[in-house]
Enzyme design. Structure first.
Site, PDB file in Angstrom:
ATOM      1  N   GLU B 230      30.489  28.122  35.226  1.00  0.00           N
ATOM      2  CA  GLU B 230      29.999  28.197  36.605  1.00  0.00           C
ATOM      3  C   GLU B 230      29.515  26.812  36.989  1.00  0.00           C
ATOM      4  O   GLU B 230      29.237  25.994  36.122  1.00  0.00           O
ATOM      5  CB  GLU B 230      28.784  29.133  36.704  1.00  0.00           C
ATOM      6  CG  GLU B 230      29.059  30.590  36.465  1.00  0.00           C
ATOM      7  CD  GLU B 230      27.736  31.357  36.324  1.00  0.00           C
ATOM      8  OE1 GLU B 230      26.859  31.206  37.189  1.00  0.00           O
ATOM      9  OE2 GLU B 230      27.595  32.072  35.325  1.00  0.00           O
ATOM     10  N   LYS B 232      26.756  24.183  38.048  1.00  0.00           N
ATOM     11  CA  LYS B 232      25.316  24.102  37.848  1.00  0.00           C
ATOM     12  C   LYS B 232      24.712  23.658  39.170  1.00  0.00           C
ATOM     13  O   LYS B 232      25.011  22.573  39.660  1.00  0.00           O
ATOM     14  CB  LYS B 232      24.994  23.089  36.744  1.00  0.00           C
ATOM     15  CG  LYS B 232      23.526  23.085  36.423  1.00  0.00           C
ATOM     16  CD  LYS B 232      23.165  22.140  35.328  1.00  0.00           C
ATOM     17  CE  LYS B 232      21.697  22.291  34.989  1.00  0.00           C
ATOM     18  NZ  LYS B 232      20.803  22.361  36.145  1.00  0.00           N
ATOM     19  N   ARG B 237      15.463  27.614  40.661  1.00  0.00           N
ATOM     20  CA  ARG B 237      15.854  28.790  39.885  1.00  0.00           C
ATOM     21  C   ARG B 237      14.832  29.880  40.166  1.00  0.00           C
ATOM     22  O   ARG B 237      13.622  29.616  40.140  1.00  0.00           O
ATOM     23  CB  ARG B 237      15.864  28.415  38.401  1.00  0.00           C
ATOM     24  CG  ARG B 237      16.212  29.521  37.436  1.00  0.00           C
ATOM     25  CD  ARG B 237      17.689  29.553  37.111  1.00  0.00           C
ATOM     26  NE  ARG B 237      18.011  30.617  36.171  1.00  0.00           N
ATOM     27  CZ  ARG B 237      18.048  30.454  34.847  1.00  0.00           C
ATOM     28  NH1 ARG B 237      17.782  29.283  34.323  1.00  0.00           N
ATOM     29  NH2 ARG B 237      18.364  31.478  34.072  1.00  0.00           N
ATOM     30  N   ARG B 252      10.968  29.663  38.609  1.00  0.00           N
ATOM     31  CA  ARG B 252      10.985  29.514  37.162  1.00  0.00           C
ATOM     32  C   ARG B 252       9.624  29.086  36.634  1.00  0.00           C
ATOM     33  O   ARG B 252       9.268  29.361  35.501  1.00  0.00           O
ATOM     34  CB  ARG B 252      12.031  28.479  36.767  1.00  0.00           C
ATOM     35  CG  ARG B 252      12.134  28.269  35.302  1.00  0.00           C
ATOM     36  CD  ARG B 252      13.458  27.666  34.945  1.00  0.00           C
ATOM     37  NE  ARG B 252      13.480  26.224  35.009  1.00  0.00           N
ATOM     38  CZ  ARG B 252      12.799  25.438  34.170  1.00  0.00           C
ATOM     39  NH1 ARG B 252      11.998  25.965  33.276  1.00  0.00           N
ATOM     40  NH2 ARG B 252      12.914  24.144  34.251  1.00  0.00           N
ATOM     41  N   GLU B 280      19.840  31.107  42.028  1.00  0.00           N
ATOM     42  CA  GLU B 280      19.368  29.790  42.453  1.00  0.00           C
ATOM     43  C   GLU B 280      19.126  29.813  43.957  1.00  0.00           C
ATOM     44  O   GLU B 280      19.987  30.239  44.728  1.00  0.00           O
ATOM     45  CB  GLU B 280      20.438  28.734  42.115  1.00  0.00           C
ATOM     46  CG  GLU B 280      19.966  27.305  42.197  1.00  0.00           C
ATOM     47  CD  GLU B 280      19.350  26.793  40.886  1.00  0.00           C
ATOM     48  OE1 GLU B 280      19.528  27.443  39.834  1.00  0.00           O
ATOM     49  OE2 GLU B 280      18.688  25.735  40.928  1.00  0.00           O
ATOM     50  N   ARG B 396      17.358  28.177  24.556  1.00  0.00           N
ATOM     51  CA  ARG B 396      18.042  28.486  23.289  1.00  0.00           C
ATOM     52  C   ARG B 396      19.340  27.717  23.184  1.00  0.00           C
ATOM     53  O   ARG B 396      19.983  27.443  24.189  1.00  0.00           O
ATOM     54  CB  ARG B 396      18.375  29.991  23.217  1.00  0.00           C
ATOM     55  CG  ARG B 396      17.202  30.913  23.254  1.00  0.00           C
ATOM     56  CD  ARG B 396      16.309  30.672  22.065  1.00  0.00           C
ATOM     57  NE  ARG B 396      15.088  31.453  22.186  1.00  0.00           N
ATOM     58  CZ  ARG B 396      14.889  32.592  21.519  1.00  0.00           C
ATOM     59  NH1 ARG B 396      15.832  33.062  20.745  1.00  0.00           N
ATOM     60  NH2 ARG B 396      13.756  33.239  21.666  1.00  0.00           N
ATOM     61  N   LYS B 402      24.345  23.595  29.309  1.00  0.00           N
ATOM     62  CA  LYS B 402      24.567  22.930  30.596  1.00  0.00           C
ATOM     63  C   LYS B 402      25.328  21.641  30.325  1.00  0.00           C
ATOM     64  O   LYS B 402      25.102  20.966  29.315  1.00  0.00           O
ATOM     65  CB  LYS B 402      23.243  22.674  31.324  1.00  0.00           C
ATOM     66  CG  LYS B 402      22.202  21.896  30.572  1.00  0.00           C
ATOM     67  CD  LYS B 402      20.939  21.764  31.417  1.00  0.00           C
ATOM     68  CE  LYS B 402      19.840  21.063  30.636  1.00  0.00           C
ATOM     69  NZ  LYS B 402      18.547  21.141  31.298  1.00  0.00           N
TER      70      LYS B 402
END
Lengths: 334, 534
Positions: B230, B232, B237, B252, B280, B396, B402
């Site tokens: 996808e 970025k 966020r 976030r 987003e 993680r 990204k």
């Protein structure tokens, strides 16, 4: 012509034809103390305090040294010169210069608290006082030496319990000897870096009483360091030399440790604000005690300190010098 | 306060994660219940609201220790931290002093809350009294809490892990329970960590799943078919939650920002209950994602006006579905969650609510080529998500990556320097850079990061040598040192002399090889603005 002028070679007394702590070779240099930013080689003749001699010989080599005691008068072309305790390191002195009743005093580096090694700072009445300002901000106020020693001792003991080596970082001349006095009270072995060993031996030979230490050599077994104290100069910090200590904690001993950021930047496990310079109140007291009508401020926070003095009614100006960076801060490890 | 101050010093003094973890575990084992709740709150970004300004604190301290204000400022510039400056300026309590002994952490924080609406004199009295009864370390921590600048070098994850050890619960469960809306002054430690906490708080968001930057090459990821790509997006966020007919929007940073986006109000009626969307928040107009700069004009505003809504309209690009029909579906594979998300978004038919489009590709080379177009559509690069991945907690490695595009760069000369804060205290580390415009130099950006400690020390020495010590924090420096500045985006700005504002500027390298007369020009910047600033 002022009694002492600020030249590109250093502080110069024209009438007596001598320099104080010049940064270039001259005919006659009066030396306040043996740190490398104040005592430089190459001059024809030196005048210094008796206790500075072995240290100057160690650091500069053999030169023509004239020795004096504190308060002993030397006359140079009608100018009366005498040295007085500055309390900074062993042998450190202020320089009093008198001509036709006018008195100037050059402080060199000094601290006002007695450290038990360096002589006790004496305020000398004068017309003009030239003072350092290394810690000339009110955030710099030191805890009493005893309290800091106590903190260091506790830190060493807790490292000992964790079977870690306590590595204390401080200048080899001045700070290291005070650290020895601090850790002497904790039973255990004390190891020192070669640079500190050299100063140590020199001082022992000159008759100073210092705790017993062992020099670290490539042959010192690594086992020996477990739970012991190591004293090393700033150049050793973070160098390969440190690798020999398996599990260790680093404690940096410097006035700059007063501010957390410095401690964090240097990645120290502990920082002890133990300084050989006067703190803010020390500087203020010293300046006031001289009763000087005019104060010149050298290396440190000179603009801040002089502005503050002017605001409280003491005529002060700043002076640019080349003091303030001891070699050990920049030289690489060996 | 003593043990909390001790904790903060241990945490900030240590660089070893294990030591920090141990310090937190010890703290949670011994601290009083109310203090523990506050520590959880503080370490999860729930700072107490600022009740006095930094200026007030500075003035009161200078008055207390009888120093002129300019001297206080000089101290502040050297220390680089207001709280610490005050902590250092106030003399230590002497033995046998008649001051009250220090109180526990919660006493002080709750007192701040009570005093929020009190008269200035009352606040001042409390603060001066506290300063005198606390030790220097405690005073530092107290000031941090007071001025709303409390930050610790400890991730929320580490705190959660320490808590998990103390209360014998799974860290992911704790992360969820302590998220969302709760008031530390009225919440009991036991209640906060109980299962009930997730059931009673309707607004409670899920911890966000975050990706690391791609390490190594794409081929190491295996089969392209196992991955969903996808764009970025560069926005905010957020999580959109609808439960029990109420709508909540979280950022976030775990701020509840529902009111900031009136555009979303319609979701309150349109979304089914028991739905949580991860997406987003983007500036979006006529089917186009706009430059992030557009959104910046309305974030941080207390009141959103009609003008804002017209000039900086927002959309929502949906990434993921975390809850459906009131059920936590984070354990399902991404492919299944995506299918459910597509169905939901398709049903809503709202032009500004879009699925974050999937980028189709058949091999890694093709994807590499596609990534080149990112900047043209105001995207920062690509996201790679394993189709079989569950929605995990926190940052993680492994399933999500990204893959950002390389930043834009420009060569510039340093013209001003200022002392830094924190571990850069008393070092010139904050620089302003200029480009050429004919014979003139035009400052266009500041940058604070990107050099090694050693390089900072060298630049610091240069600044000290090449500018006279004066009052105030900023030094004009001889324009001699050239640096390459990297940045993520560029936008027109009428607040800056150069006419441009950069996004995330930082120093990418020191161009020791480049003389100052070979730096980029203002025209170069304007061309970049033309290309990428729309």
């Amino acid at each position: 012509m002022p009694l002492i002028s600020f030249t590109d070679k250093g502080l110069y007394c024209e009438q007596g034809n001598f320099y104080i702590d010049p940064w270039q070779p001259v005919d006659k240099a009066v030396i306040t103390h043996a740190h490398s930013d104040h005592a430089r080689g190459g001059s024809r003749a030196y005048l210094c305090h008796r206790d500075s001699l072995p240290l100057l010989k160690l650091r500069l080599g053999p030169y023509n040294y004239q020795l004096v005691e504190w308060n002993e008068k030397v006359i140079l072309n009608e100018v009366i010169v005498s040295l007085h305790p500055a309390g900074h390191i062993i042998g450190s002195s202020q320089v009093r210069v008198e001509y036709k009743g006018e008195v100037w005093v050059v402080s060199g580096d000094y601290k006002t608290e007695a450290d038990g090694l360096s002589g006790i700072f004496e305020a000398i009445p004068c017309n003009t006082f030239i003072t350092e300002s290394t810690f000339g901000l009110p955030i710099y106020n030191w805890k009493p030496q005893q309290a800091i020693y106590h903190d260091i001792q506790n830190w060493v003991r807790s490292n000992e319990l964790a079977n870690k080596t306590s590595v204390l970082i401080g200048y080899s001349l001045g700070k290291a000897q005070r650290l020895l006095k601090a850790v002497e009270e904790v039973p255990g072995n004390i190891y020192v870096h070669g640079a500190i060993w050299n100063v140590h031996e020199t001082l022992l030979q000159a008759g100073f009483k210092l705790p017993a230490v062992q020099r670290i050599t490539p042959d010192t077994p690594k086992e020996a360091f477990k739970g012991s104290v190591v004293i090393a100069p700033p150049s050793a910090e973070g160098s390969l030399w440190m690798r020999r200590f398996a599990s260790y904690s680093v404690g940096i001993c410097s006035g700059w440790m007063q501010v957390r950021g410095n401690q964090r930047r240097r990645n120290a496990d502990a920082g002890f604000a133990l300084s050989d310079h006067a703190d803010w109140n020390g500087l203020l007291q010293a300046v006031k005690a001289t009763g000087a009508e005019k104060v010149y401020i050298t290396h440190g926070f000179q603009s801040v300190f002089s502005r503050y003095l002017n605001e409280i009614g003491i005529d002060a100006s700043e002076v640019k010098t080349e003091y303030g960076t001891e070699d050990e801060e920049t030289q690489s490890a060996n | 306060m003593h043990s909390f101050a001790q904790l903060i010093y241990t945490l900030s003094g240590s660089t070893k994660t294990n030591e920090k973890l141990q310090a937190l575990v010890n703290y949670f084992a011994h601290a009083n219940e109310k203090d523990k709740v506050w520590v959880i709150a503080l370490f999860s970004g729930r700072r107490p609201r600022r009740t006095v300004s930094g200026t007030q604190l500075a003035v009161w301290c200078a008055e207390l220790v009888n120093l002129p204000m300019w001297l206080f400022q000089e101290c502040y510039h050297t220390v680089g931290d207001l709280s610490e400056t005050i902590a250092l300026l106030i003399p230590e309590k002497t033995n046998g002093s008649t001051q009250h002994p220090a109180q526990p952490l919660h006493y002080y924080v709750e007192k701040f809350q009570q005093l929020e609406k009190a008269a200035e004199a009352e606040k001042k009295l409390f603060i001066l009294q506290s300063w005198l009864e606390l030790s220097s370390r405690e005073r530092f921590v107290f000031n941090k809490l007071l001025s709303g600048t409390f930050r610790v070098g400890v991730s929320q994850k580490l705190m959660v892990n320490a808590l998990a050890r103390t209360v014998q619960l799974d860290a992911n469960v704790i992360a969820h329970r302590i998220s969302g809306n709760w008031d530390p002054s009225t919440t009991l430690f036991s209640a906060l960590l109980s299962e009930q906490s997730t059931q009673t708080d309707l607004s409670k968001p899920y911890p966000f799943y975050l990706a690391y930057a791609l390490e190594g090459s794409l081929t190491e990821l295996g089969e392209p078919a196992d991955w969903q790509a996808e764009w970025k997006w560069d926005g905010i966020r957020g999580q959109v939650i609808k439960r029990n007919d109420q709508l909540f929007v979280w950022s976030r940073g775990e701020d509840l920002i529902t009111e900031k986006f009136p555009e979303y109000t319609i979701l309150q009626s349109k979304l089914p209950n028991g739905v949580v969307i991860d997406g987003e928040i983007l500036p979006y107009k006529n089917g186009q994602v706009l430059n992030f700069n557009v959104l910046q004009t309305r974030i941080g505003r207390k009141n959103i006006t009609k003008k804002h809504l017209q000039e900086a309209p927002v959309g929502l690009f949906a990434y993921d579905l975390l809850e459906l029909n009131g059920e936590d579906i984070r354990h399902l594979a991404l492919a299944e969650r995506r299918a459910a998300l597509e169905e939901l978004i398709g049903m809503l038919q709202l032009p500004w609510l879009q699925l974050s489009p999937i980028v189709t590709f058949s091999n890694w080379d093709e994807l590499t080529t596609i990534r080149e177009q990112s900047r043209a559509i105001n995207s920062e690069g690509l996201m790679l998500k394993r189709r079989s991945s569950a929605y995990l907690v926190g940052r993680r490695r492994g399933d999500w990556w990204k893959w950002k595009i390389d930043p834009l760069t420009i060569d510039a000369v340093m013209v001003y320097a200022q002392k830094g804060a924190g571990r850069r205290s008393n070092l010139y580390t904050d620089y302003t850079f200029a480009v050429k415009d004919g014979d003139k130099l035009v400052p266009f950006t500041k940058a604070y990061s990107g050099l090694t400690d050693k390089e900072f020390a060298q630049v610091d020495a240069f600044v000290k040598k090449n500018s006279l010590e004066k009052f105030g924090p900023v030094r004009t420096v001889k324009p001699e040192l050239v640096f390459e500045i990297a940045f993520e985006g560029i936008a027109a700005s009428n607040r800056h002399k150069s006419g441009v504002a950069l996004r995330f500027p930082r120093i990418s390298r020191w161009r020791i090889d480049k003389p100052p007369d070979e730096i980029n020009t203002l025209d170069d910047l304007k061309k970049m603005l033309e290309l990428y600033g729309k």
